[in-house]
Write a protein that holds these residues in place. Sequence first.
Motif, PDB file in Angstrom:
ATOM      1  N   GLU A 124       0.864  -1.188   0.000  1.00  0.00           N
ATOM      2  CA  GLU A 124       0.000   0.000   0.000  1.00  0.00           C
ATOM      3  C   GLU A 124       0.900   1.237   0.000  1.00  0.00           C
ATOM      4  O   GLU A 124       1.865   1.307   0.765  1.00  0.00           O
ATOM      5  CB  GLU A 124      -0.887  -0.001   1.239  1.00  0.00           C
ATOM      6  CG  GLU A 124      -1.735  -1.264   1.368  1.00  0.00           C
ATOM      7  CD  GLU A 124      -3.214  -1.034   1.110  1.00  0.00           C
ATOM      8  OE1 GLU A 124      -3.683   0.101   1.287  1.00  0.00           O
ATOM      9  OE2 GLU A 124      -3.892  -2.005   0.708  1.00  0.00           O
ATOM     10  N   PHE A 125       0.581   2.194  -0.880  1.00  0.00           N
ATOM     11  CA  PHE A 125       1.397   3.402  -1.027  1.00  0.00           C
ATOM     12  C   PHE A 125       0.515   4.650  -1.058  1.00  0.00           C
ATOM     13  O   PHE A 125      -0.659   4.578  -1.430  1.00  0.00           O
ATOM     14  CB  PHE A 125       2.124   3.394  -2.385  1.00  0.00           C
ATOM     15  CG  PHE A 125       3.131   2.310  -2.572  1.00  0.00           C
ATOM     16  CD1 PHE A 125       4.403   2.421  -2.032  1.00  0.00           C
ATOM     17  CD2 PHE A 125       2.828   1.186  -3.325  1.00  0.00           C
ATOM     18  CE1 PHE A 125       5.342   1.424  -2.243  1.00  0.00           C
ATOM     19  CE2 PHE A 125       3.763   0.185  -3.530  1.00  0.00           C
ATOM     20  CZ  PHE A 125       5.030   0.315  -2.979  1.00  0.00           C
ATOM     21  N   GLU A 126       1.126   5.784  -0.765  1.00  0.00           N
ATOM     22  CA  GLU A 126       0.476   7.052  -1.105  1.00  0.00           C
ATOM     23  C   GLU A 126       0.438   7.121  -2.639  1.00  0.00           C
ATOM     24  O   GLU A 126       1.350   6.607  -3.309  1.00  0.00           O
ATOM     25  CB  GLU A 126       1.311   8.233  -0.577  1.00  0.00           C
ATOM     26  CG  GLU A 126       1.273   8.396   0.933  1.00  0.00           C
ATOM     27  CD  GLU A 126      -0.150   8.612   1.444  1.00  0.00           C
ATOM     28  OE1 GLU A 126      -0.897   9.388   0.826  1.00  0.00           O
ATOM     29  OE2 GLU A 126      -0.521   7.974   2.454  1.00  0.00           O
ATOM     30  N   PRO A 127      -0.563   7.776  -3.220  1.00  0.00           N
ATOM     31  CA  PRO A 127      -0.674   7.798  -4.680  1.00  0.00           C
ATOM     32  C   PRO A 127       0.592   8.273  -5.405  1.00  0.00           C
ATOM     33  O   PRO A 127       1.001   7.671  -6.401  1.00  0.00           O
ATOM     34  CB  PRO A 127      -1.839   8.771  -4.922  1.00  0.00           C
ATOM     35  CG  PRO A 127      -2.669   8.653  -3.691  1.00  0.00           C
ATOM     36  CD  PRO A 127      -1.709   8.405  -2.560  1.00  0.00           C
ATOM     37  N   GLU A 128       1.238   9.328  -4.894  1.00  0.00           N
ATOM     38  CA  GLU A 128       2.420   9.869  -5.586  1.00  0.00           C
ATOM     39  C   GLU A 128       3.540   8.826  -5.618  1.00  0.00           C
ATOM     40  O   GLU A 128       4.248   8.709  -6.606  1.00  0.00           O
ATOM     41  CB  GLU A 128       2.935  11.141  -4.892  1.00  0.00           C
ATOM     42  CG  GLU A 128       2.020  12.359  -5.023  1.00  0.00           C
ATOM     43  CD  GLU A 128       0.719  12.205  -4.254  1.00  0.00           C
ATOM     44  OE1 GLU A 128       0.707  11.426  -3.259  1.00  0.00           O
ATOM     45  OE2 GLU A 128      -0.294  12.811  -4.659  1.00  0.00           O
TER      46      GLU A 128
END
Length: 408
Positions: A124-128
Amino acid sequence: MTDTLDDLNVEGTTVGVRIDVNSPIGDDGMLADDARLRAHVDTLSELIERGGRVAVLAHQGRPGGDDFVTLESHADRLSKLLDHPVDYVDATFSKAAREAVSNLENGDCVVLENTRFYSEEYMEFEPERAAQTHLVTGLAPVLDAYVNDAFAAAHRSQPSLVGFPTVLPGYAGRVMESELDTLGTIEETPEPRIYVLGGAKVSDSIDVAWSVLEKGLADHVLTTGVVGNVFLIADGVDLGDASSDFIYDQGYWDEIDRAADLLDAYGERVALPRDVAVERDGQRHELGINALPPQDDEAAMDIGSSTLAYYRRLLEDAGTVILNGPAGVFEDEAFEKGTRTLYNAATDVETSIVGGGDTASALRQLGVEGFSHVSTGGGAALRMLTAEPLPAVTALENGPTHQQPADD
Ligand SMILES: Nc1ncnc2c1ncn2[C@@H]1O[C@H](COP(=O)(O)OP(=O)(O)OP(=O)(O)O)[C@@H](O)[C@H]1O
Ligand SMILES: O=C(O)[C@H](O)COP(=O)(O)O
């Protein structure tokens, strides 16, 4: 608000379409149920008919699971359902995948390989940050636009869900649009509003119960299934060793304290089963709460007739009912009664919404129909039903500024 296919100029556009076809897989490693594929037929047919060049992205299973398989049989089935050729390439963003996408002509469709075969996709990541992963930096340059139709995976913040709309113009597909239209307006549905929480995902259900009671979204929460059993134990009922051992083995023992806290805080709005069904002499046998505990090896497998009568009375006054998870072990004929009867009663409520992929297949199996909305999502639907944002939807909404004229 997200843009939809109505806002996309499809003809000649190479579109990456994220769908959710995460499905039961047979012992032969092949697709065993195509309900989730059927849901996406409208979106894919529309893109094909409008002259799009369609590259399909999807995941299947989780690493290490028996259902963690290639999407080859999904592509075959999609081709039959769409009545249109669908190619498959055993790559997701490598040179072979990029070439397959670049060579698409108007109206062509290719399914790329299971996105989770690539390890960053299971993080899971931040969108950027998701936009900088190999999947997105590799594939985005050969795409003109991104369509997200994978509502059922929209609670995940994984690269194929939040990375692409950060670098490409993003649009909601028809499944996503319909789910957001219905589940996104949960606060506007008629009151009183009742949540019926059952099935076996106890901690998720307790999260939902806390959230909807705290926010005032739920007038009542009715508990069934393993969730109901945990609440009964939290209320001091002795359900016997078999049910307690099951709950312990599933790792839900700590949930009993959380359920007790919830009862302390909102007990008057939480309904508990008044009787349960166990198996005795090979048959269904119902026991009132006062007759518990059952005999040694008997487990509470379903809610009983008094509970059903009680819950039906509560449902008669409801304006909206939201249901997730079966009321009992519906797979066993002796214990399908709770699920069949309760869900049937729910179809009489003005607005009836069912969340949960497994629940949806249980209802198909039991032949129960007539709901206002049956969601394609499990976890994603639950999150929306608590009026929480979904990362993949937020990424679509915040996506790069884009103005594409719709088709004439
Ligand atoms: N009393 C019970 N004892 C044991 N198992 C039960 C009981 N009641 C329901 N179940 C089991 O719960 C399972 C389904 O629960 P689950 O929470 O996965 O459903 P779901 O919410 O529809 O799933 P999803 O959110 O993944 O779509 C069924 O396999 C059913 O047999
Ligand atoms: O089946 C689902 O609920 C979605 O496809 C999400 O799958 P996941 O829980 O493995 O992320």
